[in-house]
Every structure is written in structure tokens, then in C-alpha cells.
Scaffold this active site. Structure first.
Site, PDB file in Angstrom:
ATOM      1  N   PRO A 248     -30.784 -76.143  57.903  1.00 52.44           N
ATOM      2  CA  PRO A 248     -31.692 -75.201  58.704  1.00 52.44           C
ATOM      3  C   PRO A 248     -32.287 -74.236  57.650  1.00 52.44           C
ATOM      4  O   PRO A 248     -32.194 -73.010  57.710  1.00 52.44           O
ATOM      5  CB  PRO A 248     -31.092 -74.319  59.744  1.00 52.44           C
ATOM      6  CG  PRO A 248     -29.765 -74.223  59.198  1.00 52.44           C
ATOM      7  CD  PRO A 248     -29.375 -75.523  58.469  1.00 52.44           C
ATOM      8  N   LYS A 249     -33.087 -75.036  56.570  1.00 54.47           N
ATOM      9  CA  LYS A 249     -33.292 -74.136  55.521  1.00 54.47           C
ATOM     10  C   LYS A 249     -34.882 -73.388  55.426  1.00 54.47           C
ATOM     11  O   LYS A 249     -35.743 -74.025  56.247  1.00 54.47           O
ATOM     12  CB  LYS A 249     -33.391 -75.088  54.348  1.00 54.47           C
ATOM     13  CG  LYS A 249     -31.894 -75.424  53.814  1.00 54.47           C
ATOM     14  CD  LYS A 249     -31.823 -76.127  52.574  1.00 54.47           C
ATOM     15  CE  LYS A 249     -30.431 -76.257  52.247  1.00 54.47           C
ATOM     16  NZ  LYS A 249     -30.322 -76.741  50.757  1.00 54.47           N
ATOM     17  N   LYS A 250     -35.223 -72.042  55.112  1.00 52.99           N
ATOM     18  CA  LYS A 250     -36.311 -71.504  55.117  1.00 52.99           C
ATOM     19  C   LYS A 250     -36.544 -70.791  53.766  1.00 52.99           C
ATOM     20  O   LYS A 250     -35.628 -70.643  53.137  1.00 52.99           O
ATOM     21  CB  LYS A 250     -36.590 -70.493  56.316  1.00 52.99           C
ATOM     22  CG  LYS A 250     -36.584 -71.134  57.602  1.00 52.99           C
ATOM     23  CD  LYS A 250     -36.383 -70.237  58.691  1.00 52.99           C
ATOM     24  CE  LYS A 250     -37.900 -69.543  58.760  1.00 52.99           C
ATOM     25  NZ  LYS A 250     -38.111 -68.696  60.107  1.00 52.99           N
TER      26      LYS A 250
END
Length: 247
Positions: A115-117
């Protein structure tokens, strides 16, 4: 371009110049600051997807420096990891991650489901203190500090934690906006060489942000902290639960 060529070359987007290379993905001198804290158990249960089960009301906030990673380059990330169990096996569920480098954002999301931002994390030594920060745009959302190498940590327990399974919720949308892939993915860290691990006094502050809501898991009590340096390989994952057939 013939469609057989498309099938043969297709690995990642874009087709003619993928955002990241094929693995394996080896990390050298990967440095962690992991601060474990107690939080609201109901908030954890609201955020952790079944069939994962919350073991205890704990969260690990991780700041990680990766100066030498195959194909991904030099980058830093920070985020929250939750201790869980799956079919009686203890492991960790990655709730959120923020980092400053496009290839591992693209690869992490597309391959594993991390879940990368995009954000601006740091991990550095300031005199006698190890300092981790996370900024989303110009706004500070997390600061972690730890006394630098005050005591040696138990290497056996640190190695055991690195060997535990890790779980991710991978979501890939269809062209109509509905989920085409919605899976629970398990992955492992392999060929780990622990260069050193230390512990010491630690503190963690989180601030509210609409798009980086790390403070939704509030810090009630800092339980422990560990600083470690390791070489390791990020292995590809496997699907252990598919949410769509049940739906």
C-alpha cells in the site's frame, strides 16, 4: 508489434520501458528504525481485513533506509505494520507505506500489493539520536526518535522477526472501476544477513492528515524500539486468500 511479441515482453507498465526491472530484488545495508507501540484495539479490528486476526493491540511504525536496492535504487520509506495471525501462523500485515521513489512504488503495488504512496520520509543520525520523519507534502505526520545504539538487541529474536510471514491486501481495478484483483498476498524476506541490531529509549509522535492518516492508530504507549541493519532479498509473493469468488 506482433501480439506474440507483446505477450513475450509484457512484464510491467509501460511495455517498452517498464518502471522497474524483473527481480530478484536484493537489498544491501537496509537500515530500520522500528518503534512498537500500543494502540486502540477496536481501531485495529476495524482496519485489519479478515481472515487475518489481530494478535494484540500493537503497531510497528517503521522508518527504513534502502541505500542499495537492485533495480529500485536509493530510497527511504516509512509506514505502519500490524502484528497478526493467519491460520494459526503469526506474521505482520502492512497497513500503509510512504516512500520517495517511483520504481518501488510502482513495483510494490503491481507485484505484491504494497500500500505505497508518494511522500518524503527520512532516517538519519543526529548526534546521539536516531531520527525518523515522515512528511506528506509540506506537512509533518510522524517523528520517531531513539537513543543511538544504547544496547545490543537479541539477535536471535530479531532474526526470527525477519523470518516471519508478511501479508498484504492487493487490489487492482478493472477498466470499469470495479475490483479485478482483490487478494491477500503472503511474502517473505529471504537470505537475510543481519549486520547488527540495537535497542534504546524511544519516542513516537503522529499527527492527523486527511491523506496520510497514520494518527488513526493513536500512540497510547511506546513499548519497544529496535535499530537494525541487514542485507536481504525481497521474495515474490503467493496468494493465500481471494476475496472475489466469495463475493
Amino acid at each position: 508489434m506482433h501480439q506474440d511479441t507483446v505477450r513475450g515482453k509484457a512484464f510491467a507498465m509501460p511495455l517498452t520501458s517498464p518502471a522497474y526491472p524483473a527481480g530478484p530484488y536484493r537489498f544491501r545495508n537496509r537500515e530500520y528504525l522500528i518503534i512498537t507501540y500500543r494502540t486502540d484495539p477496536q481501531k485495529l479490528r476495524d482496519l485489519v481485513p479478515e481472515p487475518l486476526q489481530v494478535c494484540e493491540p500493537m503497531v510497528k511504525f517503521e522508518f527504513i533506509r534502502m541505500p542499495d536496492s537492485t533495480g529500485f535504487g536509493d530510497y527511504t520509506e516509512g509506514g505502519q505494520v500490524i502484528p497478526v495471525s493467519f491460520c494459526g501462523r503469526r506474521g505482520s500485515y502492512t497497513h500503509c507505506m510512504f516512500l520517495d521513489d517511483h520504481p518501488p512504488i510502482a513495483g510494490g503495488r503491481e507485484l505484491w500489493g504494497f500500500p505505497k504512496k508518494l511522500a518524503s520520509p527520512t532516517l538519519r543520525t543526529e548526534t546521539d539520536t536516531l531520527v525518523g520523519t515522515l512528511d506528506y507534502g509540506p506537512v509533518r505526520v510522524a517523528t520517531g526518535t531513539m537513543g543511538y545504539k544504547h544496547r545490543a538487541a537479541d539477535l536471535a529474536s530479531v532474526r526470527a522477526s525477519l523470518a516471519e510471514p508478511n501479508f498484504l491486501l492487493k487490489i487492482i481495478p478493472h477498466v470499469d472501476g470495479t475490483p479485478r484483483i482483490c487478494e491477500l498476498v503472503e511474502y517473505h524476506l529471504e537470505d537475510a544477513h543481519l549486520r547488527g541490531a540495537w535497542t534504546g529509549p524511544a519516542a513516537l509522535n503522529l499527527w492527523s492528515h486527511a491523506l496520510a492518516p497514520v494518527a488513526e492508530l493513536p500512540v497510547l504507549e511506546v513499548v519497544s524500539a529496535v535499530h537494525l541493519v541487514a542485507d536481504l532479498t525481497l521474495a515474490l509473493g503467493k496468494v493465500v486468500h481471494d476475496y472475489l469468488p466469495e463475493a
